[in-house]
Write an enzyme that holds these catalytic residues in place. Sequence first.
Site, PDB file in Angstrom:
ATOM      1  N   LYS A  14       0.796  -1.250  -0.113  1.00 37.60           N
ATOM      2  CA  LYS A  14       0.022   0.233   0.026  1.00 37.60           C
ATOM      3  C   LYS A  14       1.114   1.315  -0.139  1.00 37.60           C
ATOM      4  O   LYS A  14       0.282   2.361   0.113  1.00 37.60           O
ATOM      5  CB  LYS A  14      -0.898  -0.122   1.179  1.00 37.60           C
ATOM      6  CG  LYS A  14      -2.128  -1.084   1.160  1.00 37.60           C
ATOM      7  CD  LYS A  14      -2.835  -1.165   2.397  1.00 37.60           C
ATOM      8  CE  LYS A  14      -2.311  -2.004   3.479  1.00 37.60           C
ATOM      9  NZ  LYS A  14      -2.924  -2.023   4.609  1.00 37.60           N
ATOM     10  N   ASP A  51      14.467  -1.790   5.015  1.00 41.52           N
ATOM     11  CA  ASP A  51      15.787  -0.980   5.202  1.00 41.52           C
ATOM     12  C   ASP A  51      16.254  -0.224   4.206  1.00 41.52           C
ATOM     13  O   ASP A  51      16.689   0.942   4.372  1.00 41.52           O
ATOM     14  CB  ASP A  51      16.783  -2.049   5.706  1.00 41.52           C
ATOM     15  CG  ASP A  51      16.601  -2.858   6.875  1.00 41.52           C
ATOM     16  OD1 ASP A  51      15.864  -2.372   7.837  1.00 41.52           O
ATOM     17  OD2 ASP A  51      17.019  -3.915   7.027  1.00 41.52           O
TER      18      ASP A  51
END
EC number: 2.7.1.15
Length: 376
Positions: free
Chosen positions: A293, A323
């Site tokens: 999303k 990350d």
Amino acid sequence: MEGIAFSPSKDFNFYSKIHANPTPLPIKTLTLTRIPFRFHNHGHQKQPLLSFSLDPTKSTQTPITQPPPLVVVGSANADIYVEIDRLPAEGETISAKNGQTLAGGKGANQATCGAKLSYPTYFLGQVGDDAHGKLITQALGNRGVRLEYLKSLGGGVPTGHAVVMLQSDGQNSIIIVGGANMSSWPDKLSDQDLDVVKKAGIVLLQREIPDFVNIQVAKAARSAGVTVIMDAGGMDAPIPEELLNFVDIFSPNESELGRLTGMPTENFEQISQAAEKCHKMGVKQVLVKLGAKGSALFIEGDEPIRQSIIPAAQVVDTTGAGDTFTASFAVALVEGKSKKECLRFAAAAASLCVQVKGAIPSMPDRKSVLNLLQSE
């Protein structure tokens, strides 16, 4: 040791190599003055820097400057990958299709991402004096991460490692063994370690090292006016209020946001309410990674800034995507981009990351990210 300073006269032309404009820059005849070299420490080598003076009556030296670095303080793991069709049920044994060990860990991942995006990046962390530690050190060094603050621990302390169960759809489940990431940290970080933190442009933290280490780093950064971004990934435990008070941007994914606030995060309205609770806990900006999303940045008092995903051609492995997103956002921010531009830059980097297996091997370079953004 002596060097030479240059002062002008009218018959000499010097062609600058550091300006994009190819027009020759007129500088005049050289008058030579002997001055001592100044040495700056760059890794294990000391390199001389020349100083140039345009006025022969003065000895003013113009320092050569660099942008303030990205400093990542956190974990380094050896990621032990096993490729499986599905997770085993309780009490079940299944066979893996493949297995290998690659360098990873949230801190090492983020440091690698910063360096591969061509931004000066330092990594402050700990590994063991073992094969896994050497694997990580080599992987980081080969990708341009500055390792002056990475410590190798003796005494049989093992390097942190993780078992990554990679399923055929690219999703993963991970089990972490802390090792050197969680043990043998000094009660008080050295002045040298804290000095590089204070000179950073941005400091990145995660939760795969002890909270007391993160607190010291965040305090030092705040005292020097350095922005602190904290990735929520790592320990599944409440975050000390003392730490949150020194964090400028808190970056969880939606499940981490739900666990840390005790609130549902199944839709955007619920996510917004959970972010509001983070504001009340002391964090002014909450950067939420929402997987498929996209992402959203919640700044206290402002409307959320939303960013959809940039679709990947194929999803091979989502390990390290969060990350990559956080570190890419940090690089864009320290370079002065707007928050909206930072989100878009990070979305492009994460899209490239999921198309390659492994965490550190999948971190994209700057050219690839910019090319993807231009094609959108």
